[in-house]
Design an enzyme around this catalytic site. Structure first.
Site, mmCIF file in Angstrom:
data_model
loop_
_atom_site.group_PDB
_atom_site.id
_atom_site.type_symbol
_atom_site.label_atom_id
_atom_site.label_comp_id
_atom_site.label_asym_id
_atom_site.label_seq_id
_atom_site.Cartn_x
_atom_site.Cartn_y
_atom_site.Cartn_z
ATOM 1 N N ASP A 33 1.050 -0.685 0.208
ATOM 2 C CA ASP A 33 0.096 -0.059 -0.219
ATOM 3 C C ASP A 33 0.619 0.901 -0.084
ATOM 4 O OD1 ASP A 33 -3.461 0.162 0.959
ATOM 5 O OD2 ASP A 33 -2.506 2.088 0.910
ATOM 6 N N ASN A 34 0.000 2.105 -0.288
ATOM 7 C CA ASN A 34 1.428 3.561 -0.563
ATOM 8 C C ASN A 34 0.733 4.957 0.578
ATOM 9 O OD1 ASN A 34 -1.381 4.409 -1.253
ATOM 10 N ND2 ASN A 34 -0.191 5.363 -3.524
ATOM 11 N N PHE A 36 -1.987 6.608 0.674
ATOM 12 C CA PHE A 36 -2.871 7.449 -0.053
ATOM 13 C C PHE A 36 -3.970 7.657 1.071
ATOM 14 C CE2 PHE A 36 -5.364 9.734 -3.411
ATOM 15 C CZ PHE A 36 -5.114 10.969 -2.638
ATOM 16 N N GLY A 38 -5.675 4.298 2.778
ATOM 17 C CA GLY A 38 -4.817 3.180 3.639
ATOM 18 C C GLY A 38 -4.974 3.719 5.170
ATOM 19 N N TYR A 145 -11.023 7.375 -13.459
ATOM 20 C CA TYR A 145 -11.441 6.740 -12.377
ATOM 21 C C TYR A 145 -12.462 5.785 -13.398
ATOM 22 C CZ TYR A 145 -13.079 3.393 -8.986
ATOM 23 O OH TYR A 145 -13.733 2.324 -7.510
ATOM 24 N N LYS A 149 -10.645 2.435 -15.034
ATOM 25 C CA LYS A 149 -10.654 1.220 -14.348
ATOM 26 C C LYS A 149 -11.369 0.107 -15.735
ATOM 27 C CE LYS A 149 -10.657 0.761 -9.975
ATOM 28 N NZ LYS A 149 -10.317 -0.067 -9.137
ATOM 29 N N THR A 175 -20.216 -0.486 -1.977
ATOM 30 C CA THR A 175 -19.451 -1.342 -0.655
ATOM 31 C C THR A 175 -19.043 -0.989 0.688
ATOM 32 O OG1 THR A 175 -19.485 -3.080 -2.475
ATOM 33 C CG2 THR A 175 -18.055 -3.140 0.108
#
Ligand code: NAD
Ligand code: UDP
Length: 311
Positions: A33-34, A36, A38, A145, A149, A175
């Site tokens: 993970d970076n 950002f 997280g 985005y 994607k 979600t």
């Protein structure tokens, strides 16, 4: 059989739940993970587990590892955050996925791409089936985005056809659940946090737009079932087909937090905000024997309990 599994975006909302599930099944998990969007707090509980390893890294850089499976979740998912640095969002969904597909090719690993219902854009087909090609604005503020994607899906399929890489694509519909970042900006966490803080509940537009909300546990079970497939590569929709207006969601949150003094207020609707969204999950039922089981009220109660604790 236990496996060595790379989870990119593993410190994020979905990634942290996935790490937990994979560790509970006895696998070795590498969380990349970076940070950002997280959070360390989501994964701290795994730090003492010898099967867990954290790598602070950006998927834009090439990575050299040998793994059996890769779940690619690295990408900010909330419109607020993916629009903060849109060029970076595109790079994550192009250069980033190429790096991971190269890693899958070299390792002989299966790779599952976390795609999105956003590939359908503001849909003319309702509910959305996987066969629908979508209605996406290629030059709007959500395009970094949505188009990102879409091209990530293209890259997966091209690596499959050209190099035989074992890909899987899941299209995730809205979600929610515990471990969402308090300032995530998406609707469920916003409404709950606002209600718990007695702040105004901000409905964008008139609240008649719809979404279909899936609780995290259902998604994790769908994703791991998809990874376990041999022939079936998707794309497959993973979502809860029960559709609500955003106004109904606001009212439900207030009903479940009766002590809240919050009032509903209305704010302008962001550009290109899809008017409706609901998955057709017949393909997931047929191929994975999967369907979402947790309904909104039950999932909201668990999510409210989480935010009560951290606020
Ligand atoms: P999130 O923002 O909580 O998690 C994304 C994680 O990826 C974060 O930990 C972030 O720090 C990390 N990340 C971002 N860019 C990175 C990069 N370049 N390199 C390494 N790490 C990076 O969001 P989430 O809801 O957990 O979403 C996870 C994935 O699922 C995303 O790819 C998202 O597009 C997809 N998805 C989520 C939803 C949803 O409703 N939650 C819906 C559709 C698709
Ligand atoms: N939304 C809202 N208030 C908020 C956040 C979002 O009314 O505080 C609306 C948003 O305009 C959209 C829906 O809720 O119509 C879902 O937004 P979210 O950002 O959660 O996800 P997405 O638009 O990507 O489905």
């Amino acid at each position: 059989m236990t496996k060595k599994i790379l989870v990119t975006g593993g410190a994020g909302f979905i990634g942290s739940h996935l790490c937990q599930e994979l560790l509970e099944k006895g696998n070795e998990v590498i969380c990349l993970d970076n940070f950002f969007t997280g959070q360390k707090i989501n994964i701290e509980k795994f730090f003492n587990n010898p099967n867990f390893k954290l790598i602070e890294f950006d998927i834009e850089d090439k990575i050299d590892l040998i793994v059996d499976e890769i779940y690619n979740l690295a990408c900010p998912a909330s419109p607020v955050h993916y629009q903060e640095n849109p060029v970076k969002t595109v790079r994550t969904n192009t250069i980033g996925i190429i790096n991971l597909l190269e890693l899958a090719k070299k390792s002989g690993a299966k790779i599952l791409q976390a795609s999105t219902s956003e590939v359908y854009g503001d849909p003319f087909e309702h509910p959305q089936k996987e066969s629908y090609w979508g209605n996406v604005n290629p030059v709007g503020i959500r395009s970094c985005y949505d188009e990102g994607k879409r091209v990530a899906e293209t890259l997966c399929l091209d690596y499959y056809r050209q190099y035989g890489v074992a890909i899987k694509i899941v299209r995730i519909f809205n979600t929610y659940g515990p471990n969402m970042y308090i300032d995530d900006g998406r609707v469920v966490s916003n409404f709950i946090v606002q209600a718990l803080r007695n702040e105004n509940i901000t409905i964008y537009g008139d609240g008649s737009q719809t979404r279909s909300f899936q609780y995290i546990d259902d998604l994790i079970s769908g994703m791991t079932k998809m990874m376990a497939q041999d022939e079936f590569i998707g794309p497959v929709n993973l979502g809860n087909p029960t559709e609500f207006t955003i106004k109904e969601l606001a009212e439900k949150v207030l009903e479940l937090i009766p002590e809240s003094k919050s009032k509903i207020i209305y704010r302008p609707l962001p550009q290109d905000d899809p008017r409706k969204r609901k998955p057709d999950i017949s393909l997931a039922k047929e191929k994975l024997g999967w369907e979402a089981k947790i309904q909104l009220e039950e999932g909201l109660k668990k999510t409210i309990a989480y935010f009560k604790e951290i606020i």
